[in-house]
Scaffold this active site. Structure first.
Site, PDB file in Angstrom:
ATOM      1  CG  HIS A 243      -1.892  -1.483   1.176  1.00  0.00           C
ATOM      2  ND1 HIS A 243      -2.231  -1.718   2.405  1.00  0.00           N
ATOM      3  CD2 HIS A 243      -2.625  -1.564   0.206  1.00  0.00           C
ATOM      4  CE1 HIS A 243      -3.283  -3.017   1.995  1.00  0.00           C
ATOM      5  NE2 HIS A 243      -3.077  -3.121   0.457  1.00  0.00           N
ATOM      6  CD  GLU A 246      -1.372   0.643   4.633  1.00  0.00           C
ATOM      7  OE1 GLU A 246      -0.440  -1.098   4.916  1.00  0.00           O
ATOM      8  OE2 GLU A 246      -2.034   0.419   4.804  1.00  0.00           O
ATOM      9  CG  HIS A 375       0.139  -4.359   5.176  1.00  0.00           C
ATOM     10  ND1 HIS A 375      -0.705  -4.480   4.612  1.00  0.00           N
ATOM     11  CD2 HIS A 375       0.999  -5.443   4.791  1.00  0.00           C
ATOM     12  CE1 HIS A 375      -0.348  -5.892   3.504  1.00  0.00           C
ATOM     13  NE2 HIS A 375       1.111  -5.502   3.838  1.00  0.00           N
ATOM     14  CD  GLU A 467      -1.656  -3.741   9.233  1.00  0.00           C
ATOM     15  OE1 GLU A 467      -1.648  -2.759   9.316  1.00  0.00           O
ATOM     16  OE2 GLU A 467      -2.391  -4.505   8.384  1.00  0.00           O
TER      17      GLU A 467
END
Length: 640
Positions: A243, A246, A375, A467
């Site tokens: 992404h 990110e 991410h 994440e």
């Protein structure tokens, strides 16, 4: 005298031929070029070429700007990146502009180089074949291009522009110095290439393909023999920036590359052992186009979704084939294989990003064992499955057959991350504290088309999703702290590739058996041997019954005990004996996906499958782009 007259006549004719070819004759350093009146280049599709002056008539004899803009050749250039879904973009457009809007300097037209055209045609012809389109006549390398001896130029030079310029480190700093800053695309490429040059004996860079806007998806690899797979050396990949907004993962992998190089050179025994026994591939930015959108807004100003998608407005982590739905269907049928699931044909009829294709092709080329996708937006480690086994359930625990191993992999990251282990529930990611900062993906939120599920169900690779924090585009001053928090988790995770067992599968003559299946009793998920017959099976500690089998051979069963503190993969080889009589025996469903005997490639995009094929002699699907041109329709694009 007759002889002299004849020689003069021949010389005159030769000169006339040369004059004709030059149209009119102008010689510069012995080269023939075209005299022209240079004018400003004002064609929107060609606005980013490396020159700003062109001339009329063009090489295609268009005499005005309006004639060029209304031509079928120009319209093709403006839509070609959509037709080819980003492949060979912007290379083909820049090459075409060099013909439609030729470069004009000092009253002379310069032609593009023939060798550049030839290399591009070789690389891009399969993309045209895939949509049943003929190679455009105006990109005929022998007709509109010339050689270096005639003063040609490279119309693709801008794609390398700025990337080869070395950026000096601040004065007084050693080469091991890492700048904890955000890196533009050009800066990222320079750092990776500089790092690979410093550690050339253990590192190299390579591209797995291009983004939709034409940026190389650059990988840096580390290995004792970079560029080749070594027998029984496991392969790991780390992917950042899927992404575009990110960005912490992108920077962590840029820093990790520099750290691995420096520490290896400094003699760090842990890093030397890791790189001498593991082949590590780092792809810092899978979505460089999206990053540019996010970076334009900058840290602190970036919206939650600005730059998330690629240049086609596709979410790359929803763009992979949905094999999880097929898995749930197969898993409900006793005795049917539910691993190495083929990509369904209808997948190619949709919109597939070039970045997605590049990663899938990469996975076909290298036998990856372990992977992580980095991410941002929360602080937790998730693992497959990401899609709920009941599609209507937005949150539902949906484990793979390798649930125990995936939890070990996730904990290998989370348990050494200081913030993930922080006991405060008010912190970023605090709502995952009671779960140990790890979670099954579908139990968090369910979605299809994710990269991690695809890795597990289509290949031998186990991938987790990390994440890295609640701020997707952190300010520069936070990057050093983020690196300090993630350096040890990244190393600890990569070292997990050495858990479980590895070995060779051979026949009685010692010949490797490729695509043999390695099964573990109680875990309904087989892995397959690589072309050299080697395999790696990630397994948790404990006693396991391991089975090796291949078509035409008797299967071999072994009991394996993996101690809880064992950090090196145990060596377990298999020698398969050929079946003596009767038909070849297969496990039920073992022919699925062609993985029984000679490997097929069901996962490769079939030629012409990008849209549903036309029938009855009708025009290809892309012809509708040109129907408004009437008699000027580009019939030269039709193959039949």
């Amino acid at each position: 005298e007759p002889t002299i007259s004849l020689l003069l006549l021949v010389a005159t004719l030769a000169a006339l031929v040369h004059i004709r070819r030059c149209c009119p004759p102008v010689h510069r350093n012995g080269h023939c070029s075209l005299v022209a009146t240079c004018v400003d280049l004002q064609l929107q599709t060609c606005s980013d070429v490396t020159y700003n002056r062109t001339a009329f008539p063009t090489l295609l004899q268009h005499r005005t700007r309006a004639a060029v803009e209304s031509s079928s050749e120009y319209i093709l250039l403006s839509v070609l990146h959509h037709l080819l879904e980003g492949q060979c973009n912007p290379d083909l457009r820049l090459l075409g502009c060099a013909v439609l809007a030729p470069r004009c300097e000092g009253g002379r037209v310069r032609r593009p180089c023939r060798h550049v055209c030839g290399a591009l045609r070789e690389a891009c012809q399969p993309a045209f074949d895939a949509i049943d389109m003929a190679w455009p006549y105006f990109l005929d390398c022998g007709r509109y291009f010339s050689g270096p001896e005639e003063g040609c130029y490279d119309p693709l030079e801008k794609l390398r522009g700025g990337l080869d310029i070395e950026e000096a480190l601040p004065s007084g700093y050693p080469p091991t110095f890492i700048q904890f800053t955000h890196h533009s695309y050009a800066q990222m490429v320079r750092v990776l290439r500089r790092t690979a040059a410093r550690c050339a004996h253990i590192s190299k860079t390579y591209s797995i393909g291009r983004s939709f806007d034409g940026r190389d998806l650059l990988v840096i690899e580390f290995s004792s023999r970079p560029g080749q797979h070594e027998l029984m050396e496991p392969e790991v990949k780390l992917i950042g920036n899927i992404h575009g907004n990110e960005v912490a993962g992108r920077e962590m992998l840029i820093y990790l590359a520099q750290y691995l190089c420096s520490e290896y050179l400094l003699g760090n025994p842990r890093i030397q052992r890791l790189l001498n026994t593991t082949r590590i591939h780092l792809l810092p930015s899978m979505n460089p186009d999206g990053y540019e959108v996010a970076a334009a807004e900058g840290a602190g100003y970036n919206g939650w979704t600005s730059g998330r998608q690629n240049a086609q407005n596709l979410d790359l982590n929803r763009n992979f084939p949905d094999l999880t739905s097929e898995y749930y269907r197969l898993a409900s049928v006793r005795g049917v294989r539910s691993d190495h699931i083929a990509i369904p044909q209808h997948y190619w009829w949709g919109k597939v990003a070039p970045e997605t294709k590049a990663v899938m092709k990469w996975m076909r080329a290298i036998p990856f064992v372990l992977s992580a996708s980095l991410h941002g937006g929360d602080l937790v480690v998730s693992y497959p499955f990401d899609f709920s086994k009941h599609p209507q359930e937005e949150k539902m625990f949906s484990p793979t057959p390798d649930e125990k191993m995936f939890k070990l992999l996730a904990r290998a990251y989370a348990d050494v991350h200081p913030m993930m282990m922080d006991r405060s529930e008010n912190r970023c990611g605090g709502n995952f504290l009671k779960r140990g900062s790890i979670i099954n993906g579908a139990d968090w939120y369910s979605f299809t088309g994710g990269m991690s599920d695809f890795n597990y169900l289509h290949s031998n690779c186990f991938e987790i999703t990390v994440e890295l924090g609640c701020v997707k585009f952190p300010p520069e001053e936070a990057l050093y702290t983020i690196w300090q928090h993630n350096k040890e988790p990244l190393l600890n995770f990569v070292e997990m590739v050495h858990r479980g067992i590895k070995g060779m599968v051979m026949d009685k003559f010692g010949k490797p058996v490729k695509n043999a299946r390695i099964l573990v009793k109680g875990i309904r998920h087989a892995i397959t041997t690589a072309p050299d017959g080697d395999y790696w099976r990630l397994l948790p500690p404990g006693a396991h019954i391991v089975i090796a089998q291949a078509p035409g051979y008797s299967r071999v069963i072994k009991k394996v005990i993996i101690p809880s503190r064992m950090k090196r993969a145990g060596r377990v080889d298999f020698i398969l004996q050929p079946l003596r009589t009767g038909p070849q025996k297969f496990l039920p469903g073992s022919r699925r996906g062609g993985l029984g005997g000679e490997p097929q490639e069901p996962d490769q995009e079939p030629l012409g499958a990008r849209r549903q094929p036309t029938t009855g002699g009708s025009k290809p699907w892309w012809w509708s782009y040109f129907t408004s041109l009437g008699q000027h329709q580009p019939r030269w694009l039709l193959k039949y």
